[in-house]
Design a protein around this motif. Structure first.
Motif, PDB file in Angstrom:
ATOM      1  N   ARG A 164     149.009  83.736 -27.423  1.00 43.08           N
ATOM      2  CA  ARG A 164     148.093  83.589 -26.292  1.00 43.08           C
ATOM      3  C   ARG A 164     146.827  84.366 -26.563  1.00 43.08           C
ATOM      4  N   LYS A 165     145.760  83.968 -25.896  1.00 43.92           N
ATOM      5  CA  LYS A 165     144.454  84.608 -26.083  1.00 43.92           C
ATOM      6  C   LYS A 165     143.932  85.235 -24.796  1.00 43.92           C
ATOM      7  N   ASP A 166     144.659  85.097 -23.696  1.00 40.24           N
ATOM      8  CA  ASP A 166     144.184  85.651 -22.430  1.00 40.24           C
ATOM      9  C   ASP A 166     144.601  87.115 -22.297  1.00 40.24           C
ATOM     10  N   ARG A 167     144.019  87.765 -21.325  1.00 41.76           N
ATOM     11  CA  ARG A 167     144.255  89.189 -21.073  1.00 41.76           C
ATOM     12  C   ARG A 167     145.710  89.422 -20.693  1.00 41.76           C
ATOM     13  N   LEU A 168     146.271  90.512 -21.201  1.00 36.54           N
ATOM     14  CA  LEU A 168     147.633  90.917 -20.857  1.00 36.54           C
ATOM     15  C   LEU A 168     147.604  91.876 -19.675  1.00 36.54           C
ATOM     16  N   PRO A 169     148.695  91.944 -18.913  1.00 33.97           N
ATOM     17  CA  PRO A 169     148.776  92.993 -17.892  1.00 33.97           C
ATOM     18  C   PRO A 169     148.819  94.371 -18.578  1.00 33.97           C
ATOM     19  N   ASN A 170     148.210  95.368 -17.965  1.00 35.04           N
ATOM     20  CA  ASN A 170     148.237  96.719 -18.518  1.00 35.04           C
ATOM     21  C   ASN A 170     149.683  97.162 -18.739  1.00 35.04           C
ATOM     22  N   GLY A 171     149.914  97.785 -19.894  1.00 34.37           N
ATOM     23  CA  GLY A 171     151.250  98.259 -20.255  1.00 34.37           C
ATOM     24  C   GLY A 171     152.066  97.260 -21.048  1.00 34.37           C
ATOM     25  N   ILE A 224     137.888  94.262 -15.740  1.00 35.02           N
ATOM     26  CA  ILE A 224     137.994  92.951 -16.377  1.00 35.02           C
ATOM     27  C   ILE A 224     137.359  92.941 -17.765  1.00 35.02           C
ATOM     28  N   ASP A 225     136.184  93.550 -17.920  1.00 31.13           N
ATOM     29  CA  ASP A 225     135.470  93.524 -19.199  1.00 31.13           C
ATOM     30  C   ASP A 225     135.329  94.899 -19.833  1.00 31.13           C
ATOM     31  N   GLY A 226     136.149  95.857 -19.388  1.00 29.77           N
ATOM     32  CA  GLY A 226     135.997  97.225 -19.859  1.00 29.77           C
ATOM     33  C   GLY A 226     136.652  97.507 -21.198  1.00 29.77           C
ATOM     34  N   THR A 227     136.574  98.763 -21.578  1.00 29.66           N
ATOM     35  CA  THR A 227     137.132  99.242 -22.834  1.00 29.66           C
ATOM     36  C   THR A 227     138.624  98.957 -22.904  1.00 29.66           C
ATOM     37  N   ILE A 228     139.084  98.503 -24.072  1.00 30.49           N
ATOM     38  CA  ILE A 228     140.501  98.274 -24.324  1.00 30.49           C
ATOM     39  C   ILE A 228     141.047  99.472 -25.076  1.00 30.49           C
ATOM     40  N   THR A 229     142.215  99.955 -24.635  1.00 32.82           N
ATOM     41  CA  THR A 229     142.921 101.018 -25.337  1.00 32.82           C
ATOM     42  C   THR A 229     144.270 100.476 -25.770  1.00 32.82           C
TER      43      THR A 229
END
Length: 127
Positions: A54-61, A82-87
């Motif tokens: 998949r290419k969509d955003r994952l839920p945090n965690g 929505i568009d912030g830094t990814i950790t």
């Protein structure tokens, strides 16, 4: 038996192995043999993780597979807004977080880890 293309997370050299159908999640796109201990004690070195492409955003965690400057990695996903830094976070505290500023999500996201197993005869644990 079910055939899935497998590769190591860091090497990506593909080959195929046979697995009993009952251990492969229905929505798995492929399996990857893990090479490293960054997700221990949850996912162990040498285990097979089942990935839903998949290419969509994952839920945090959530645990996913990502393309980074360090190569392809299996990590927990966190994003500010929505568009912030990814950790990208390892379970093993010996590994630093991977910070991705100004992410182009479609370029880094490969899939969500939906399960894993040691040995096909031992079964699977779902995420």
């Amino acid at each position: 038996m079910y055939r899935y293309p497998l590769s190591t997370v860091y090497d990506a050299s593909e080959h195929e192995e046979n697995f009993p159908v009952n251990i492969v999640p229905d929505n798995a796109s492929y399996g990857i043999r893990v090479n490293g201990d960054s997700m221990e004690p949850t996912i162990m070195n040498g285990q097979i993780i089942w990935v839903e492409e998949r290419k969509d955003r994952l839920p945090n965690g959530s645990i996913g597979i990502f393309n980074t400057e360090q190569g392809q990695v299996c990590k927990m996903f966190y994003q500010e807004g929505i568009d912030g830094t990814i950790t990208l976070v390892s379970k093993n505290n010996n590994y630093p977080n991977i910070i991705i500023d100004n992410p182009s999500f479609n370029n880094i996201m490969q899939g969500r880890v939906i399960g894993w197993c040691d040995d096909p005869k031992k079964g699977q644990a779902s995420v």
